[in-house]
Design a protein around this motif. Structure first.
Motif, mmCIF file in Angstrom:
data_model
loop_
_atom_site.group_PDB
_atom_site.id
_atom_site.type_symbol
_atom_site.label_atom_id
_atom_site.label_comp_id
_atom_site.label_asym_id
_atom_site.label_seq_id
_atom_site.Cartn_x
_atom_site.Cartn_y
_atom_site.Cartn_z
ATOM 1 N N GLN A 17 0.828 -1.204 0.000
ATOM 2 C CA GLN A 17 0.000 0.000 0.000
ATOM 3 C C GLN A 17 0.866 1.259 0.000
ATOM 4 N N ILE A 18 1.990 1.238 0.701
ATOM 5 C CA ILE A 18 2.889 2.393 0.688
ATOM 6 C C ILE A 18 3.406 2.637 -0.718
ATOM 7 N N TRP A 19 3.787 1.573 -1.413
ATOM 8 C CA TRP A 19 4.232 1.734 -2.804
ATOM 9 C C TRP A 19 3.111 2.324 -3.656
ATOM 10 N N GLN A 20 1.876 1.888 -3.419
ATOM 11 C CA GLN A 20 0.752 2.352 -4.226
ATOM 12 C C GLN A 20 0.494 3.838 -4.035
ATOM 13 N N VAL A 21 0.469 4.317 -2.774
ATOM 14 C CA VAL A 21 0.138 5.723 -2.532
ATOM 15 C C VAL A 21 1.336 6.636 -2.743
ATOM 16 N N SER A 22 2.515 6.066 -2.986
ATOM 17 C CA SER A 22 3.712 6.873 -3.198
ATOM 18 C C SER A 22 4.083 6.998 -4.670
ATOM 19 N N ARG A 23 3.266 6.452 -5.549
ATOM 20 C CA ARG A 23 3.633 6.498 -6.961
ATOM 21 C C ARG A 23 3.243 7.834 -7.584
ATOM 22 N N LYS A 24 3.926 8.197 -8.639
ATOM 23 C CA LYS A 24 3.671 9.447 -9.343
ATOM 24 C C LYS A 24 2.242 9.472 -9.878
ATOM 25 N N GLY A 25 1.629 10.651 -9.817
ATOM 26 C CA GLY A 25 0.286 10.814 -10.332
ATOM 27 C C GLY A 25 -0.800 10.537 -9.318
ATOM 28 N N PHE A 26 -0.430 10.030 -8.141
ATOM 29 C CA PHE A 26 -1.440 9.700 -7.138
ATOM 30 C C PHE A 26 -1.889 10.938 -6.381
ATOM 31 N N ASN A 27 -0.981 11.902 -6.223
ATOM 32 C CA ASN A 27 -1.253 13.088 -5.423
ATOM 33 C C ASN A 27 -0.232 14.141 -5.822
ATOM 34 N N GLN A 28 -0.629 15.433 -5.881
ATOM 35 C CA GLN A 28 0.323 16.451 -6.343
ATOM 36 C C GLN A 28 1.518 16.590 -5.417
ATOM 37 N N TRP A 29 1.329 16.374 -4.116
ATOM 38 C CA TRP A 29 2.445 16.491 -3.183
ATOM 39 C C TRP A 29 3.372 15.301 -3.309
ATOM 40 N N VAL A 30 2.815 14.130 -3.576
ATOM 41 C CA VAL A 30 3.657 12.969 -3.857
ATOM 42 C C VAL A 30 4.500 13.235 -5.097
ATOM 43 N N ASP A 31 3.881 13.870 -6.099
ATOM 44 C CA ASP A 31 4.628 14.197 -7.316
ATOM 45 C C ASP A 31 5.787 15.142 -7.026
ATOM 46 N N PHE A 32 5.639 15.996 -6.028
ATOM 47 C CA PHE A 32 6.724 16.902 -5.653
ATOM 48 C C PHE A 32 7.804 16.203 -4.842
ATOM 49 N N GLY A 33 7.542 14.976 -4.396
ATOM 50 C CA GLY A 33 8.547 14.218 -3.654
ATOM 51 C C GLY A 33 8.197 13.906 -2.219
ATOM 52 N N TYR A 34 7.041 14.374 -1.740
ATOM 53 C CA TYR A 34 6.645 14.128 -0.352
ATOM 54 C C TYR A 34 5.914 12.782 -0.270
ATOM 55 N N LEU A 35 6.688 11.706 -0.230
ATOM 56 C CA LEU A 35 6.107 10.376 -0.364
ATOM 57 C C LEU A 35 5.344 9.937 0.871
ATOM 58 N N GLY A 36 5.519 10.630 1.986
ATOM 59 C CA GLY A 36 4.752 10.299 3.186
ATOM 60 C C GLY A 36 3.442 11.058 3.287
ATOM 61 N N GLU A 37 3.043 11.716 2.221
ATOM 62 C CA GLU A 37 1.865 12.584 2.242
ATOM 63 C C GLU A 37 0.600 11.864 2.682
ATOM 64 N N LEU A 38 0.448 10.602 2.324
ATOM 65 C CA LEU A 38 -0.805 9.897 2.587
ATOM 66 C C LEU A 38 -0.642 8.795 3.629
ATOM 67 N N LEU A 39 0.414 8.866 4.422
ATOM 68 C CA LEU A 39 0.612 7.864 5.465
ATOM 69 C C LEU A 39 0.088 8.355 6.803
ATOM 70 N N ASN A 40 -0.365 7.422 7.619
ATOM 71 C CA ASN A 40 -0.854 7.754 8.953
ATOM 72 C C ASN A 40 0.307 7.941 9.920
ATOM 73 N N TRP A 41 0.124 8.876 10.859
ATOM 74 C CA TRP A 41 1.149 9.051 11.885
ATOM 75 C C TRP A 41 1.249 7.834 12.785
ATOM 76 N N THR A 42 0.175 7.047 12.867
ATOM 77 C CA THR A 42 0.187 5.850 13.710
ATOM 78 C C THR A 42 1.152 4.797 13.185
ATOM 79 N N GLN A 43 1.597 4.928 11.939
ATOM 80 C CA GLN A 43 2.584 4.001 11.391
ATOM 81 C C GLN A 43 3.917 4.140 12.142
ATOM 82 N N GLY A 44 4.204 5.340 12.661
ATOM 83 C CA GLY A 44 5.423 5.545 13.436
ATOM 84 C C GLY A 44 6.686 5.424 12.622
ATOM 85 N N ASN A 45 6.648 5.798 11.338
ATOM 86 C CA ASN A 45 7.829 5.644 10.482
ATOM 87 C C ASN A 45 8.265 6.956 9.832
ATOM 88 N N THR A 46 7.831 8.092 10.418
ATOM 89 C CA THR A 46 8.202 9.400 9.882
ATOM 90 C C THR A 46 8.645 10.325 11.014
#
Length: 370
Positions: A139-168
């Motif tokens: 799922q992380i690979w899926q939401v981090s791919r180009k075209g999924f979100n404008q901020w992801v396209d800018f390089g912010y690959l954690g844009e759609l991750l939950n803080w509860t993941q504890g990996n940022t």
């Protein structure tokens, strides 16, 4: 036989002397280039978080970001996610258009750890099934791919991750923090339907809070609210006149005060980042944030950041500035009323006051009390 002959045989030829001087100079220059700038302290040859090597915290097999891809000296310094549950929750809180995206870039580039934005917010987090909400590697690979979100396209690959993941490193928030009282949190939800940034129970409530001159912030916010784009360069001057603009400023001046007053009230440990200081002395302010986050930065990364301060996201010019036309007297007075309110809150806690002289129209209103 001359006693000086053996000594002469030890002398270095003139052309070799020049070569040695050149090599020595290059070595000294290299050492100087990798030294951390003012405000850093000693630093670690590798970045550390709470004493642990950041490279040992990284998860393997997940997306990574090369913020310095165009620089041969820095391209190998990538940003990654840590393993799940390795990072404590620290919020990066502000209103929109306060420099949050820029600070996220500076943190990601200087530490090698992504930042995130996703929920769950307080009322979702109260549901036990959401307390450990996290995404699988797929799922992380899926939401981090180009075209999924404008901020992801800018390089912010954690844009759609939950803080509860504890990996940022930090989690962006543009909402109020969860109050200490569950009763108050429920009241806010019932009356305002306002999302709240959640805190895990029993742990310190920590946040970096970015505060910007509200007059400049509102101008930028209105443009983004209208276009929802970082790349629109059209003429926006018509947005800053008339009843709609006046209502926008009046409403968000109150929101500006409410958000910041709540973040300083409902946190245990907060670092106040004044945007104008970050603009004027970026590396020193970045160093202070990293110390608050318990990061010992890698000096090589710091030098790469120093050469790439702006990042990839740039707010385009709109030609509108805080002047007497954009902000008539009534609007100026209304915004400054809330500025002085927040300043009084700072003083009541024994904190340094707001840098009022750096705010627009300070010559007219800075010396006027609440």
């Amino acid at each position: 036989m001359s006693v000086f002959r053996p000594l002469r045989s030890l002398l270095v030829p003139r052309h070799m002397t020049r070569l040695l001087i050149t090599i020595t100079g290059c070595v000294l220059l290299t050492v100087l280039l990798i030294q951390p700038g003012p405000g850093w302290g000693g630093g670690s040859p590798e970045g550390r978080h709470r004493g642990r090597l950041i490279s040992d915290l990284w998860a393997r097999g997940l997306p990574e970001q090369a913020w310095f891809a165009g620089n041969r000296r820095c391209a190998h310094l990538v940003t990654r996610f840590t393993r799940d549950r390795e990072m404590p929750l620290v919020y990066l809180a502000s209103l929109p258009r306060s420099g949050n995206t820029w600070v996220r870039y500076l943190l990601e580039a200087s530490t090698g750890i992504f930042t995130c934005v996703g929920g769950p917010e307080y009322h979702q987090y109260r549901n036990v099934s959401n307390r450990n909400a996290s995404r699988t590697p797929e799922q992380i690979w899926q939401v981090s791919r180009k075209g999924f979100n404008q901020w992801v396209d800018f390089g912010y690959l954690g844009e759609l991750l939950n803080w509860t993941q504890g990996n940022t490193l930090v989690a962006r928030s543009q909402t109020w923090p969860q109050p200490w009282s569950v009763r108050e949190a429920n009241r806010i939800d019932d009356t305002l339907q306002h999302p709240l940034a959640a805190f895990p129970p029993g742990l310190p409530r920590r946040a970096v809070v970015i505060i910007r001159d509200p007059f400049r912030e509102f101008i930028s916010w209105k443009k983004y609210d209208h276009t929802h784009s970082m790349v629109n360069e059209g003429d926006m001057t018509e947005l800053y006149h008339g009843p709609e603009w006046h209502h926008f400023v009046t409403y968000y001046a109150r929101e500006w005060y409410d958000l910041y007053s709540r973040w300083i009230e409902y946190t245990d440990d907060v670092y106040i980042l004044h945007y104008h200081r970050l603009m004027s002395d970026t590396m020193v302010e970045l160093g202070r944030i990293l110390r608050f986050l318990e990061v010992e930065p890698d000096p090589a990364r710091l030098e790469c950041v120093r050469g790439h301060l702006e990042g990839r996201v740039h707010s385009h010019r709109h030609g509108v500035v805080p002047d007497n036309v954009t902000y008539p007297t009534r609007l100026r007075a209304e915004v400054w009323r809330h500025v002085h309110q927040l300043n009084q809150d700072f003083k009541a806690r024994g904190w340094q006051p707001l840098p009022l002289d750096s705010y627009s129209f300070a010559d007219q209103f800075a010396d006027i009390g609440v």
